[in-house]
Design an enzyme around this catalytic site. Structure first.
Site, short mmCIF file in Angstrom:
data_model
loop_
_atom_site.label_atom_id
_atom_site.label_comp_id
_atom_site.label_asym_id
_atom_site.label_seq_id
_atom_site.Cartn_x
_atom_site.Cartn_y
_atom_site.Cartn_z
N THR A 52 19.60 64.96 -38.40
CA THR A 52 18.88 64.95 -39.67
C THR A 52 17.39 64.69 -39.48
O THR A 52 16.55 65.23 -40.22
CB THR A 52 19.49 63.88 -40.60
OG1 THR A 52 20.86 64.21 -40.84
CG2 THR A 52 18.75 63.79 -41.91
N ALA A 58 9.31 65.29 -44.19
CA ALA A 58 8.18 64.65 -43.50
C ALA A 58 7.25 63.92 -44.45
O ALA A 58 6.03 63.94 -44.29
CB ALA A 58 7.40 65.69 -42.69
N HIS A 61 7.31 57.95 -48.00
CA HIS A 61 7.53 57.64 -49.41
C HIS A 61 7.05 56.22 -49.75
O HIS A 61 7.22 55.29 -48.97
CB HIS A 61 9.02 57.72 -49.76
CG HIS A 61 9.61 59.08 -49.63
ND1 HIS A 61 9.38 60.06 -50.57
CD2 HIS A 61 10.42 59.62 -48.69
CE1 HIS A 61 10.04 61.16 -50.21
NE2 HIS A 61 10.67 60.92 -49.08
N LYS A 261 15.35 64.85 -54.82
CA LYS A 261 14.00 64.92 -55.34
C LYS A 261 13.60 66.33 -55.72
O LYS A 261 12.50 66.56 -56.20
CB LYS A 261 13.02 64.34 -54.31
CG LYS A 261 13.30 62.87 -54.03
CD LYS A 261 12.29 62.29 -53.07
CE LYS A 261 12.64 60.84 -52.73
NZ LYS A 261 12.68 59.95 -53.88
N ARG A 322 21.55 66.35 -44.72
CA ARG A 322 21.37 64.94 -45.07
C ARG A 322 22.74 64.32 -45.32
O ARG A 322 23.68 64.98 -45.74
CB ARG A 322 20.51 64.81 -46.34
CG ARG A 322 19.07 65.21 -46.12
CD ARG A 322 18.37 65.46 -47.45
NE ARG A 322 18.63 66.82 -47.93
CZ ARG A 322 18.30 67.25 -49.15
NH1 ARG A 322 17.73 66.43 -50.00
NH2 ARG A 322 18.55 68.49 -49.51
N ILE A 346 22.07 56.87 -45.13
CA ILE A 346 20.61 56.81 -45.11
C ILE A 346 20.07 58.17 -45.52
O ILE A 346 20.25 59.17 -44.82
CB ILE A 346 20.10 56.42 -43.71
CG1 ILE A 346 20.79 55.14 -43.22
CG2 ILE A 346 18.59 56.24 -43.74
CD1 ILE A 346 20.60 53.94 -44.12
#
Length: 842
Positions: A52, A58, A61, A261, A322, A346
Site C-alpha cells: 500500500t 502522497a 494530512h 476522501k 488500501r 491503517i
C-alpha cells in the site's frame, strides 16, 4: 545492519519481530531499534514499501476531517508534527501547498461550515471559508460551477517512497535486521514468545507486531483473533507530466464521503500532477491493475475539476490497494498475554501518522512487559537524496558536479536523474533489486518517456551493481567521437553502464560559466547536424551543437541501417554512416558538437542553462535552433489499462536495449503500431531471436504503407491485426498476455512475454514550452512559419520537434532550410546573398 533476501534467518531470540515493511512497519522498526532492542523486520516482497505504501496519494494530512476523539484523529495530529520535523532532518521532500475543499453543489457548500467546525475540534482552527470569487482567484484554472471552498492551510505533499526508505535506513543503522522475500506462513506460541514459520525458515522472537497491511487480518487469525476483516479497496490514479503543474496551486479536495476522501487533484513533490483515486472494494488482495472504466471515471472527474488537465500528457497510470475494515478508526490492539500487538486498518492517513503510530506501539509493548531503553538521541537521521523539485537537485549544484562529475551526467532526461544518484542508490545501505525499486529511489525511468531513452542504460547499471567493471573504451558512436575531437571538444560522454567513483576536483565554482555563441543548436539529430554544418560552412560565426545523449544521431541512431531495415527506419541505406558524415562535416566546417550535455532551462529569451560532467554553463546566442526531436508515447500515455509487469517497451527502447547493450527482450512479443517504427522494431526483435506473435494497429490498414508491410511481413511471416486496440495487460512478475478488441466487438487474448508500443509520436516540446513558445495545436510541436521561426524572435525549430512523423530525409531538408533562415536573421541588417549549397556525400 543486516539486509537479507535469501537463505536462512538469524538464530537466537529477537526482542521484537515486525511483520510488514511498509511505511508503518518501517517506522515501528526505526522506533524500536533506536531503543537498543534486537529487532527483525520481515516482508514477503523484495523491497520495503512494496504494498500500500508505494501507491497512495502522497499527502501529509493535517487530520482536519478525522472523527474527533478517535485514535486515528490523535495519531494523525501528532504524526503530522513529528513527520514534518523528521522530513526536514532527513531530507524527505515536502511541500506545504495547502488544500481547498471544493464545493460543487449547494449541499456540499452547506457542509463546509460543519467541516470547518470539525477541523477546529481536531486542532486545526486555521481553516477559512472562501466564496466563489475568492476561490476562482486562488485557482483560475478550476472548472466552472465551483460554489466555494474550505481552505486548509497546513495540508502538504510528501514523497512516500523516500519516507519509507528513510525509516528503514535508520532502523538498519541502529542494528535492525531486514529480511525480504520472507513470507510468514504460520505463528507458533512458545515459552520464549513466538516462532514464526516463513518461506526461509523459522525466526524466534519474544514479542510480535503485526503491521502486515492488507494481510493484517490473516496474521491476526494465526494468533486466534478475528477482530476485523480487511477488504482491499482499490484506488486507481493518473499522473500527468510536469507542465501540468502550472495549472494548480493547492491540493484540490472534494467533500469527503463514507468511501473515502474522493477524487482529488494534487501536485506532487516531483513536479507532476496526480488525479485520483477511485474507491473500489474488491475480493482480491493482489488486484493492483488499472481498468478502462476506472481511468474513464477519473478523467470525467478531472474534466470537471480542472478541464485543462486532460490536454496534458500522462506519465503513469497505476493502482494501489488500501486496507479497508468498515470501521471508523485504526485497529491497533495489544494482547499482552500473548506478547502480540496488531496494527491494522491503517488507512490513507497512515503515512502522516506513521511516527506517532510507532511511538504508540512502543508504549503498548512496554505496558505488555517489554523493557525498551530510552530512544537513542545520537546522530541525526541520515539525509536522503533529494528528489523533490522544491530544492536544488544534484544536476543543478555546481559544487557537487565539481567534486564528482557523475552528478552532471544526466541519465534520465525526463526526471533529470544523474549517474551519481543512481550510483549512490545502488551502493546505499538498502540498494534496489529491481527497476521499480530504483525508480522509487531516484525517479529514473519515471518520466514522460517511461524509459524509452534511459531504460536500457538504467537496466545495465542495475544489473552491473554498484561498482560495475569498467569497459575498456569510451562509449559513444564514432560520429560522436569524431565530432568532439574535430571540434576540439571533449565530448561529455561517460561510458554507458559505468558508475564512476567520486573524482577529486579543484575548488568548486558555484556559478554557471557564462559564454556567448552566434548560434546554439539544441539536438544532434539529422535536422540539428545539417543546420549546424550549413551555418558553419556559410560563415555564421561560432556555431555550437549540444546533445543530451552520449552519441549523436537522434532517435534512429541505433536502427539497423541496411536493406529492409533502412526502409523501415525511414532512412536511405547507409543511414548510420550518413549521420556520422554529417557530424564530421559540421565539425570540419568549424561547428562545435558536444554530447552528454543537457539543456535544463532558459535564463532569458536567447539564453539557456546547461549541465554536464564539466559543470554548469549559461550560453547566450544570437539565434537558437531547437532540434530536440520526438518520442513515442509509451503505454501510460496511451491509457492502456492493466498491471505494470516487466516486459513492456517502446520501439525506441527495444532498439537501444538490443543494439546498444545486447539485452534480452523476451521470447514472444506483440508489436502495437504499424507505423515505420513498428516494422523497424519487428526487424530488431527477430534479429534478437524473438518470435513475433502479431502486429496490432487500430487503423484499417498499416499507416506505414502496403509496400513496406508486404516486404517486412513477407520476410518475417507474422500476422497483422488491423482495427484492433489493446484493452489490457496481464502478468505480475512478467507480462503474460495482452487483451484485444476488434472494431466489430470481437475480443482476443494474445499470449506473450513482451509488448512493444511503436510510433504515436509526440514532439519533445518541453524546452520550447518552458520558454513560452506557442505550440501548434495539431502536432503539439513549436508553431513555426515558412522560415521555421517560432513565436520568440531569434528562436527557430526544425526536424521532428516540428514534424514528429516525418522521415530523416525530411529532417535533413528542414535543417538546411532552417540554416538559411537563421543566416538571414543574423545578417538582417544587410542584404544577404543566397547561401551556397552544402554538398554532403552519402
Amino acid at each position: 545492519m543486516t539486509v537479507t533476501t535469501s537463505g536462512g534467518l538469524p538464530d537466537g531470540v529477537h526482542d521484537v519481530a515486525i511483520i510488514g515493511a511498509g511505511v508503518v512497519g518501517t517506522a515501528i522498526a526505526r522506533e524500536l531499534a533506536r531503543r537498543r532492542l534486537r529487532v527483525a523486520l520481515l516482508d514477503a516482497s523484495g523491497d520495503v514499501g512494496e504494498g500500500t505504501s508505494k501507491a497512495n496519494t502522497a499527502i501529509l494530512h493535517t487530520g482536519f476531517d478525522a472523527t474527533p476523539g478517535t485514535l486515528e484523529a490523535r495519531l494523525v495530529r501528532e504524526g503530522y508534527g513529528l513527520l514534518t520535523a523528521y522530513a526536514a532532518e532527513a531530507g524527505i521532500p515536502v511541500e506545504r501547498t495547502g488544500a481547498l475543499l471544493v464545493a460543487w453543489d449547494e449541499e456540499q457548500r452547506a457542509a463546509l461550515p460543519t467541516l470547518a467546525d470539525k477541523a477546529g475540534r481536531n486542532g486545526r482552527p486555521d481553516t477559512r471559508l472562501l466564496d466563489a470569487t475568492e476561490l476562482r482567484r486562488r485557482e483560475p484554472h478550476l472548472g466552472p460551477g465551483a460554489l466555494g471552498a474550505l481552505e486548509i492551510p497546513g495540508e502538504s505533499v510528501i514523497c512516500p517512497w523516500t519516507t519509507t526508505l528513510a525509516y528503514a535506513t535508520e532502523a538498519l543503522r541502529h542494528g535492525a535486521g531486514l529480511h525480504l522475500d520472507c513470507r510468514v506462513t504460520d505463528v507458533r506460541t512458545t515459552d520464549e514468545g513466538h516462532e514464526l514459520a516463513t518461506g526461509r525458515g523459522p525466526l524466534r522472537t519474544r514479542y510480535l507486531v503485526n503491521a502486515a497491511g492488507l494481510y493484517a487480518d490473516d496474521i491476526d487469525r494465526l494468533l486466534g483473533h478475528a477482530d476485523f476483516t480487511v477488504t482491499p479497496r482499490r484506488g486507481q490514479l493518473i499522473v500527468f507530466d510536469k507542465p501540468a503543474r502550472a495549472l494548480l496551486r493547492h491540493i484540490l479536495l472534494p467533500v469527503p464521503t463514507a468511501l473515502g476522501k474522493g477524487v482529488l487533484v494534487a501536485p506532487t513533490v516531483h513536479g507532476n500532477v496526480l488525479l485520483g483515486p477511485t474507491a473500489e472494494d474488491l475480493d482480491d488482495k493482489r488486484a493492483t491493475g488499472t481498468t478502462a472504466e476506472g481511468l474513464a471515471f477519473l478523467r470525467s472527474h478531472g474534466a470537471r475539476i480542472l478541464p485543462d488537465l486532460l490536454a496534458e500528457e500522462v506519465t503513469a497510470v497505476y493502482a494501489g490497494l488500501r486496507a479497508a475494515t468498515g470501521l471508523d478508526d485504526y485497529r491497533i490492539r495489544s494482547h499482552p498475554e500473548q506478547r502480540y500487538l496488531t496494527v491494522g486498518g491503517i488507512r490513507s492517513t497512515g503515512l502522516t501518522a506513521s511516527l506517532a503510530i510507532a511511538a504508540h506501539v512502543a508504549g503498548l509493548l512496554t505496558e505488555a512487559g517489554l523493557e525498551p531503553g530510552a530512544p537513542d538521541t545520537g546522530p541525526r537521521p541520515e539525509r536522503m537524496p533529494g528528489s523533490g523539485e522544491a530544492s536544488a537537485r544534484p544536476y543543478q549544484r555546481a559544487e557537487s558536479i565539481a567534486a564528482d562529475p557523475a552528478y552532471g551526467q544526466v541519465v534520465c532526461h525526463c526526471e533529470r536523474v544523474t549517474l551519481g544518484e543512481i550510483r549512490d542508490a545502488l551502493a546505499g545501505p538498502l540498494p534496489p533489486v529491481s527497476a521499480a525499486g530504483l525508480r522509487r529511489r531516484t525517479r529514473a525511468t519515471a518520466g514522460r518517456c517511461q524509459g524509452t531513452f534511459c531504460g536500457p542504460t538504467v537496466r545495465a547499471l542495475l544489473e552491473a551493481g554498484a561498482r560495475p567493471e569498467r569497459p575498456g573504451a569510451a562509449a559513444g558512436t564514432a560520429a560522436g567521437t569524431a565530432a568532439g575531437t574535430a571540434a576540439g571538444t571533449v565530448g561529455a560522454t561517460v561510458p554507458e553502464a559505468t558508475i564512476p567513483d567520486a573524482v577529486p576536483h579543484a575548488a568548486p565554482d558555484a556559478e554557471p560559466v557564462a559564454r556567448t555563441v552566434d548560434v546554439l543548436v539544441v539536438g544532434a539529430g539529422p535536422a540539428g547536424l545539417t543546420a549546424a554544418a550549413s551555418l558553419a560552412a556559410w560563415g555564421a560565426g561560432a556555431v555550437e551543437v549540444v546533445e543530451r545523449e552520449s552519441v549523436v544521431g537522434g532517435v534512429r541512431r541505433r536502427a539497423p541501417w541496411s536493406g529492409l531495415a533502412a526502409v523501415a527506419a525511414g532512412l536511405p541505406p547507409g543511414g548510420r554512416a550518413s549521420v556520422r558524415r554529417r557530424a564530421e562535416a559540421a565539425a570540419r566546417a568549424g561547428a562545435r558538437v558536444r554530447t552528454g550535455v543537457t539543456v535544463t532551462g532558459w535564463a532569458g529569451p536567447l539564453t539557456v542553462d546547461l549541465t554536464g560532467p564539466g559543470g554548469l554553463e549559461r550560453i547566450t546566442a544570437r539565434a537558437v535552433v531547437l532540434a530536440t526531436g520526438a518520442r513515442e508515447r509509451p503505454r501510460a500515455a496511451r491509457l492502456v489499462p492493466g498491471g505494470r509487469p516487466p516486459g513492456v517497451f517502446t520501439a525506441g527502447q527495444v532498439e537501444r536495449a538490443v543494439r546498444g547493450y545486447g539485452q534480452p527482450i523476451g521470447r514472444r512479443a506483440v508489436v502495437v503500431g504499424a507505423e515505420r517504427a513498428g516494422y523497424r522494431a519487428a526487424l530488431t526483435l527477430r534479429q534478437a531471436g524473438v518470435v513475433i506473435v502479431a502486429m496490432v494497429t487500430d487503423a484499417p490498414r498499416p499507416p506505414a504503407g502496403a509496400a513496406l508491410d508486404r516486404a517486412v511481413r513477407g520476410w518475417l511471416g507474422f500476422p497483422l491485426l488491423t482495427d484492433a486496440t489493446v484493452t489490457g495487460l496481464t502478468g505480475r512478475d512478467r507480462l503474460e498476455s495482452i487483451g484485444l478488441r476488434r472494431g466489430d466487438g470481437a475480443t482476443a487474448i494474445l499470449g506473450c512475454d513482451a509488448v512493444v508500443f511503436a510510433g504515436d509520436w509526440i514532439p519533445e516540446h518541453e524546452l520550447a514550452r518552458s520558454a513560452g513558445i506557442a505550440l501548434d495545436p495539431g502536432t503539439l510541436g513549436p508553431a513555426v512559419d515558412a522560415a521555421f521561426r517560432t513565436s520568440i524572435p531569434g528562436v527557430f525549430a526544425a526536424g521532428a520537434v516540428v514534424r514528429p512523423t516525418a522521415s530523416a530525409a525530411t529532417a535533413v531538408r528542414d535543417g538546411r532550410a532552417t540554416a538559411t533562415a537563421v543566416l538571414r536573421h543574423l545578417n538582417r541588417s544587410r542584404r544577404q546573398p543566397e547561401p551556397p549549397p552544402l554538398r554532403l556525400s552519402r
